[in-house]
Write a protein that holds these residues in place. Structure first.
Motif, PDB file in Angstrom:
ATOM      1  N   ALA A   1       0.832  -1.212   0.000  1.00 45.63           N
ATOM      2  CA  ALA A   1       0.000   0.000   0.000  1.00 45.63           C
ATOM      3  C   ALA A   1       0.866   1.262   0.000  1.00 45.63           C
ATOM      4  CB  ALA A   1      -0.932  -0.015   1.205  1.00 45.63           C
ATOM      5  N   ALA A   2       1.917   1.275   0.779  1.00 46.43           N
ATOM      6  CA  ALA A   2       2.794   2.451   0.844  1.00 46.43           C
ATOM      7  C   ALA A   2       3.512   2.674  -0.483  1.00 46.43           C
ATOM      8  CB  ALA A   2       3.796   2.297   1.972  1.00 46.43           C
ATOM      9  N   SER A   3       3.973   1.605  -1.117  1.00 46.39           N
ATOM     10  CA  SER A   3       4.684   1.764  -2.383  1.00 46.39           C
ATOM     11  C   SER A   3       3.756   2.218  -3.501  1.00 46.39           C
ATOM     12  CB  SER A   3       5.405   0.473  -2.772  1.00 46.39           C
ATOM     13  OG  SER A   3       4.492  -0.571  -3.005  1.00 46.39           O
ATOM     14  N   VAL A   4       2.524   1.718  -3.520  1.00 53.41           N
ATOM     15  CA  VAL A   4       1.561   2.143  -4.535  1.00 53.41           C
ATOM     16  C   VAL A   4       1.240   3.628  -4.365  1.00 53.41           C
ATOM     17  CG1 VAL A   4      -0.844   1.914  -5.297  1.00 53.41           C
ATOM     18  CG2 VAL A   4       0.554  -0.126  -4.944  1.00 53.41           C
ATOM     19  N   GLN A   5       0.964   4.046  -3.152  1.00 56.80           N
ATOM     20  CA  GLN A   5       0.645   5.455  -2.913  1.00 56.80           C
ATOM     21  C   GLN A   5       1.830   6.363  -3.235  1.00 56.80           C
ATOM     22  OE1 GLN A   5      -1.315   6.192   0.913  1.00 56.80           O
ATOM     23  NE2 GLN A   5      -1.970   4.057   0.896  1.00 56.80           N
TER      24      GLN A   5
ATOM     25  N   SER B   1       4.345   5.845  -5.284  1.00 62.78           N
ATOM     26  CA  SER B   1       4.648   5.911  -6.719  1.00 62.78           C
ATOM     27  C   SER B   1       3.601   6.706  -7.487  1.00 62.78           C
ATOM     28  CB  SER B   1       4.825   4.511  -7.305  1.00 62.78           C
ATOM     29  OG  SER B   1       3.667   3.730  -7.123  1.00 62.78           O
ATOM     30  N   ILE B   2       2.345   6.654  -7.095  1.00 61.81           N
ATOM     31  CA  ILE B   2       1.314   7.450  -7.761  1.00 61.81           C
ATOM     32  C   ILE B   2       1.559   8.940  -7.516  1.00 61.81           C
ATOM     33  CG2 ILE B   2      -1.145   8.056  -7.745  1.00 61.81           C
ATOM     34  CD1 ILE B   2      -1.737   5.051  -7.428  1.00 61.81           C
TER      35      ILE B   2
ATOM     36  N   LEU C   1       5.353   2.684 -13.490  1.00 66.94           N
ATOM     37  CA  LEU C   1       6.108   2.889 -12.257  1.00 66.94           C
ATOM     38  C   LEU C   1       5.537   2.158 -11.042  1.00 66.94           C
ATOM     39  CD1 LEU C   1       8.641   4.391 -11.353  1.00 66.94           C
ATOM     40  CD2 LEU C   1       7.165   6.261 -10.617  1.00 66.94           C
ATOM     41  N   VAL C   2       4.221   2.038 -10.947  1.00 65.44           N
ATOM     42  CA  VAL C   2       3.622   1.418  -9.757  1.00 65.44           C
ATOM     43  C   VAL C   2       4.095  -0.028  -9.563  1.00 65.44           C
ATOM     44  CG1 VAL C   2       1.453   0.649  -8.711  1.00 65.44           C
ATOM     45  CG2 VAL C   2       1.667   2.980  -9.549  1.00 65.44           C
ATOM     46  N   PRO C   3       4.014  -0.900 -10.573  1.00 62.61           N
ATOM     47  CA  PRO C   3       4.493  -2.275 -10.343  1.00 62.61           C
ATOM     48  C   PRO C   3       5.993  -2.330 -10.021  1.00 62.61           C
ATOM     49  CG  PRO C   3       3.168  -2.178 -12.337  1.00 62.61           C
ATOM     50  CD  PRO C   3       3.398  -0.765 -11.900  1.00 62.61           C
ATOM     51  N   HIS C   4       6.769  -1.496 -10.695  1.00 64.58           N
ATOM     52  CA  HIS C   4       8.213  -1.457 -10.444  1.00 64.58           C
ATOM     53  C   HIS C   4       8.503  -1.067  -8.989  1.00 64.58           C
ATOM     54  CE1 HIS C   4      11.990   0.888 -10.223  1.00 64.58           C
ATOM     55  NE2 HIS C   4      12.460  -0.105 -10.951  1.00 64.58           N
ATOM     56  N   THR C   5       7.854  -0.016  -8.520  1.00 62.32           N
ATOM     57  CA  THR C   5       8.075   0.460  -7.154  1.00 62.32           C
ATOM     58  C   THR C   5       7.561  -0.540  -6.134  1.00 62.32           C
ATOM     59  OG1 THR C   5       7.850   2.715  -7.960  1.00 62.32           O
ATOM     60  CG2 THR C   5       7.670   2.402  -5.598  1.00 62.32           C
TER      61      THR C   5
ATOM     62  N   VAL D   1       8.765  -4.366  -1.876  1.00 60.55           N
ATOM     63  CA  VAL D   1       8.448  -5.681  -1.297  1.00 60.55           C
ATOM     64  C   VAL D   1       9.726  -6.516  -1.186  1.00 60.55           C
ATOM     65  CG1 VAL D   1       7.244  -7.866  -1.731  1.00 60.55           C
ATOM     66  CG2 VAL D   1       6.015  -5.705  -1.937  1.00 60.55           C
ATOM     67  N   PHE D   2      10.546  -6.502  -2.244  1.00 61.14           N
ATOM     68  CA  PHE D   2      11.819  -7.231  -2.185  1.00 61.14           C
ATOM     69  C   PHE D   2      12.749  -6.629  -1.137  1.00 61.14           C
ATOM     70  CE2 PHE D   2      11.193  -8.545  -6.854  1.00 61.14           C
ATOM     71  CZ  PHE D   2      10.564  -9.719  -6.476  1.00 61.14           C
ATOM     72  N   ALA D   3      12.806  -5.312  -1.069  1.00 56.59           N
ATOM     73  CA  ALA D   3      13.679  -4.654  -0.093  1.00 56.59           C
ATOM     74  C   ALA D   3      13.262  -4.987   1.336  1.00 56.59           C
ATOM     75  CB  ALA D   3      13.669  -3.147  -0.307  1.00 56.59           C
ATOM     76  N   GLU D   4      11.963  -4.965   1.598  1.00 58.61           N
ATOM     77  CA  GLU D   4      11.484  -5.286   2.944  1.00 58.61           C
ATOM     78  C   GLU D   4      11.714  -6.765   3.276  1.00 58.61           C
ATOM     79  OE1 GLU D   4      10.645  -3.180   5.206  1.00 58.61           O
ATOM     80  OE2 GLU D   4      10.512  -1.419   3.911  1.00 58.61           O
TER      81      GLU D   4
END
Length: 159
Positions: free
Chosen positions: A60-64, A66-67, A137-141, A146-149
């Motif tokens: 949720a944080a990455s989607v928001q 990146s948008i 950008l959204v899927p990339h971010t 997710v991988f970083a976490e």
């Protein structure tokens, strides 16, 4: 003699002017990075206060983040793309012999591109391609964070 294969217009542009638009692209990338990372961490911190699962907080944080980044940086994306595209088009015209490379160029700088875009297309002309940027950008971010976490969790266990 064997003829060399014809180069694409983009490759021709890279050969003729390899750094054209580099400052615009640097601003674009720096802007996205400068927005996404702090915003991601701020949103994730807020979401973690609730009882939501950690993986949902990351997504949720990455989607928001990146948008928001796409909305803020789309004008820079548009300008950088137009600056590069005009050189690519000039290279194609020059190789066909129809137009000289300098007569094809319609923008002399990033600010010139910004001014012409707003005057010809209006303010919202700066947001052409926004949906494509979001879809890119959204899927990339999301995957990046997710991988970083996940990696952070694995490394935390090891330390």
């Amino acid at each position: 003699l064997q003829q060399l294969p014809r180069r694409s217009p983009a490759m021709q542009a890279v050969r003729l002017q390899p750094f054209v638009g580099a400052s615009s692209w640097a601003f674009r990338i720096g802007g996205h990075t400068g927005i996404i990372f702090p915003l991601y961490h701020a949103i994730r911190s807020e979401l973690e206060r609730s009882a939501l699962p950690s993986s949902f907080c990351s997504i949720a944080a990455s989607v928001q983040a990146s948008i928001v980044s796409c909305v803020v940086m789309n004008p820079a994306d548009l300008i950088a793309t137009r600056l590069f595209s005009q050189v690519s088009g000039a290279a194609a015209s020059a190789t066909s012999g129809s137009v000289t490379p300098t007569s094809y160029l319609s923008y002399s700088s990033s600010l010139d591109c910004l001014g012409k875009t707003v005057s010809h297309e209006g303010f919202f002309g700066l947001y052409r391609g926004l949906v494509a940027n979001i879809v890119r950008l959204v899927p990339h971010t999301m995957l990046t964070f997710v991988f970083a976490e996940t990696l952070r969790g694995k490394l935390h266990v090891l330390w």
